[in-house]
Design a protein around this motif. Structure first.
Motif, PDB file in Angstrom:
ATOM      1  N   PHE A  12      48.295  42.975  34.925  1.00  0.00           N
ATOM      2  CA  PHE A  12      47.569  41.907  35.602  1.00  0.00           C
ATOM      3  C   PHE A  12      48.484  40.970  36.372  1.00  0.00           C
ATOM      4  O   PHE A  12      48.187  40.602  37.506  1.00  0.00           O
ATOM      5  CB  PHE A  12      46.724  41.117  34.596  1.00  0.00           C
ATOM      6  CG  PHE A  12      45.418  41.778  34.287  1.00  0.00           C
ATOM      7  CD1 PHE A  12      44.307  41.510  35.043  1.00  0.00           C
ATOM      8  CD2 PHE A  12      45.319  42.681  33.249  1.00  0.00           C
ATOM      9  CE1 PHE A  12      43.095  42.117  34.778  1.00  0.00           C
ATOM     10  CE2 PHE A  12      44.119  43.303  32.963  1.00  0.00           C
ATOM     11  CZ  PHE A  12      43.008  43.023  33.733  1.00  0.00           C
ATOM     12  N   VAL A  15      50.766  43.326  39.145  1.00  0.00           N
ATOM     13  CA  VAL A  15      50.107  44.282  40.035  1.00  0.00           C
ATOM     14  C   VAL A  15      48.811  43.710  40.604  1.00  0.00           C
ATOM     15  O   VAL A  15      48.668  43.568  41.812  1.00  0.00           O
ATOM     16  CB  VAL A  15      49.836  45.611  39.294  1.00  0.00           C
ATOM     17  CG1 VAL A  15      49.100  46.591  40.195  1.00  0.00           C
ATOM     18  CG2 VAL A  15      51.131  46.231  38.799  1.00  0.00           C
ATOM     19  N   LEU A  16      47.857  43.397  39.725  1.00  0.00           N
ATOM     20  CA  LEU A  16      46.526  43.033  40.200  1.00  0.00           C
ATOM     21  C   LEU A  16      46.467  41.637  40.813  1.00  0.00           C
ATOM     22  O   LEU A  16      45.717  41.411  41.768  1.00  0.00           O
ATOM     23  CB  LEU A  16      45.514  43.149  39.055  1.00  0.00           C
ATOM     24  CG  LEU A  16      45.353  44.561  38.487  1.00  0.00           C
ATOM     25  CD1 LEU A  16      44.380  44.544  37.330  1.00  0.00           C
ATOM     26  CD2 LEU A  16      44.894  45.532  39.549  1.00  0.00           C
TER      27      LEU A  16
END
Length: 73
Positions: A12, A15-16
């Motif tokens: 999270f 990356v996200l």
């Protein structure tokens, strides 16, 4: 289990949510909240669409709205 939760954290954080890091350092309020406005507009459009679909379904009068429609009532 600790490595499992650290893996979720890494997914999270690195990356996200990485695209949101560029908004953190902007000085312009409108530019940094563009995504919030877009999500709010999409939510409002989806709500209106859903209500229109419910109204169209309700106007067909296919649903049995009698009080005794179920035996437990």
């Amino acid at each position: 289990m600790k490595s499992f939760f650290e893996g979720i954290q890494d997914l999270f954080v690195n990356v996200l949510f990485a695209p949101y890091d560029m908004f953190r350092f902007m000085d312009n309020w409108w530019a940094s909240n563009t995504i919030n406005w877009l999500l709010a507009i999409i939510g409002c459009v989806a709500f209106v669409y859903w209500m229109l679909q419910l109204k169209a379904y309700n106007d067909n009068d296919e649903e049995d709205k009698s009080i005794s429609s179920h035996s437990y009532l």
